[in-house]
Design an enzyme around this catalytic site. Structure first.
Site, PDB file in Angstrom:
ATOM      1  N   ASP A   1      -0.175   5.174   0.939  1.00 28.66           N
ATOM      2  CA  ASP A   1      -0.405   6.137   2.024  1.00 28.66           C
ATOM      3  C   ASP A   1      -0.469   5.438   3.384  1.00 28.66           C
ATOM      4  OD1 ASP A   1      -1.316   8.958   0.726  1.00 28.66           O
ATOM      5  OD2 ASP A   1      -1.942   7.298  -0.550  1.00 28.66           O
TER       6      ASP A   1
ATOM      7  N   ASP B   1       0.864  -1.175   0.000  1.00 30.10           N
ATOM      8  CA  ASP B   1       0.000   0.000   0.000  1.00 30.10           C
ATOM      9  C   ASP B   1       0.908   1.236   0.000  1.00 30.10           C
ATOM     10  OD1 ASP B   1      -2.261   1.696   0.490  1.00 30.10           O
ATOM     11  OD2 ASP B   1      -1.766   1.640   2.624  1.00 30.10           O
TER      12      ASP B   1
ATOM     13  N   ASP C   1      -2.063  -0.291   5.841  1.00 27.13           N
ATOM     14  CA  ASP C   1      -2.366   0.348   7.136  1.00 27.13           C
ATOM     15  C   ASP C   1      -3.850   0.555   7.401  1.00 27.13           C
ATOM     16  OD1 ASP C   1      -2.477   2.410   5.052  1.00 27.13           O
ATOM     17  OD2 ASP C   1      -2.861   3.767   6.726  1.00 27.13           O
TER      18      ASP C   1
HETATM   19 MG   LIG Z   1      -2.941   3.190   3.206  1.00 28.24          MG
END
Ligand SMILES: [Mg+2]
Length: 240
Positions: free
Chosen positions: A17, A15, A193
Site C-alpha cells: 500500500d 511494501d 512509504d
Molecule cells: Mg505502505
C-alpha cells in the site's frame, strides 16, 4: 542521490500500500492493475525469485489481491511468512485471543460510525481517514487496548492506528528472508512509504543494500521517489 538501476543480483523487498498501489479510501478498495501483476511476474523471473512483498496486510488478504504473484509474501508486519501460494507460517509466538480483541475494538469504535475497524488475524487496526478529527479518540481507544494486551504494540500508520504483535517487524522479516534461498548472499533493496517501513529500510542499508522512500516524510532511506507511479517507472526501466 541518483537512483541506480535495479541489479538483477539484488534481493528486492517491496511494501504494497502506498508503494506498489496508491492508498485507497478503504484498504479493500485498492486497485491492482494488469500492468502491476505483469511487472511483479517479470521481476520475479529477472531476480531469480528473490522478490518479496512485505506488508502490514495479512498474507491471505495480500495474496487475494495478487493471486498469481509467484514470490514470497511476508504479512502482518512480519508476523506471517508465505513462501508460495497456499503456504503460510507464523513467525511470532504471541498467543492471544484475536476474536476478543476484535470484539473490544468493535465495541470501542461503535459510537463513531465514521471509523473503520480492520480485523487482522494477528491484531487489528482503526482507520480514521473518513473523519480525521477523530484521531485523538482513536489514539485513546488504541492506547487503552494496547495497555490491556501487553504482547501487542501500537503501530501508527497513515490515517490509522494498529495493534500488532510486539517483537516482530518488517526488519525482522527481511533479516529472516536474507537467510533463505534465493535471497541469501544478495544485497537487499527495500521500497516502502510508511513509518512501519523505516526499520526495514535501515536494515537493508546496514547490510550494504539500498532503501527507497516513496512519497514525503522523514526517512532513513538514502533514496526517494515521489509516488507508486515513479516506482513502477523505475522498475520497468530496470526490466528493459
Ligand atoms: Mg505502505
Amino acid at each position: 542521490m541518483t537512483l541506480p538501476p535495479l541489479s538483477p543480483d539484488a534481493a528486492l523487498f517491496l511494501d504494497f500500500d502506498g508503494c506498489l498501489v496508491d492508498i485507497a479510501p478503504r484498504p479493500d478498495a485498492v486497485r491492482v492493475t494488469g500492468a502491476l501483476r505483469d511487472r511483479l511476474a517479470r521481476l520475479h523471473d529477472r531476480q531469480g525469485g528473490a522478490v518479496a512483498l512485505i506488508s502490514g496486510r495479512d498474507v491471505a488478504d495480500l495474496r487475494g489481491h495478487l493471486p498469481d504473484f509467484p514470490g514470497v509474501v511476508a504479512g502482518s508486519h512480519g508476523s506471517e511468512l508465505s513462501l508460495r501460494a497456499g503456504h503460510v507460517q507464523t513467525l511470532h509466538h504471541a498467543e492471544f485471543d484475536a476474536a476478543a480483541l476484535h470484539a473490544d475494538l468493535r465495541a470501542l469504535a461503535a459510537p463513531h460510525p465514521a471509523l473503520l475497524v480492520e480485523e487482522k488475524p494477528h491484531g487489528g487496526a482503526l482507520h480514521y481517514r473518513a473523519a480525521p478529527e477523530l484521531e485523538p479518540e482513536v489514539r485513546r481507544i488504541m492506547q487503552d487496548l494496547a495497555a490491556r494486551n501487553p504482547h501487542l504494540m501500537l503501530q501508527p500508520a497513515k490515517m490509522a492506528l494498529e495493534l500488532r504483535p510486539a517483537g516482530v517487524g518488517k526488519d525482522s522479516a527481511l533479516a529472516h528472508l536474507m537467510t533463505l534461498e534465493p535471497f541469501h548472499g544478495r544485497l537487499p533493496v527495500f521500497a516502502g512509504d510508511d513509518t512501519t517501513d523505516e526499520p526495514a529500510m535501515a536494515e537493508a542499508q546496514s547490510r550494504g543494500g539500498m532503501a527507497i522512500k516513496i512519497g514525503e516524510g522523514a526517512t532513513a532511506a538514502a533514496h526517494r521517489l515521489p509516488d507508486p507511479a515513479a516506482l513502477a517507472l523505475w522498475l520497468d526501466r530496470s526490466l528493459t
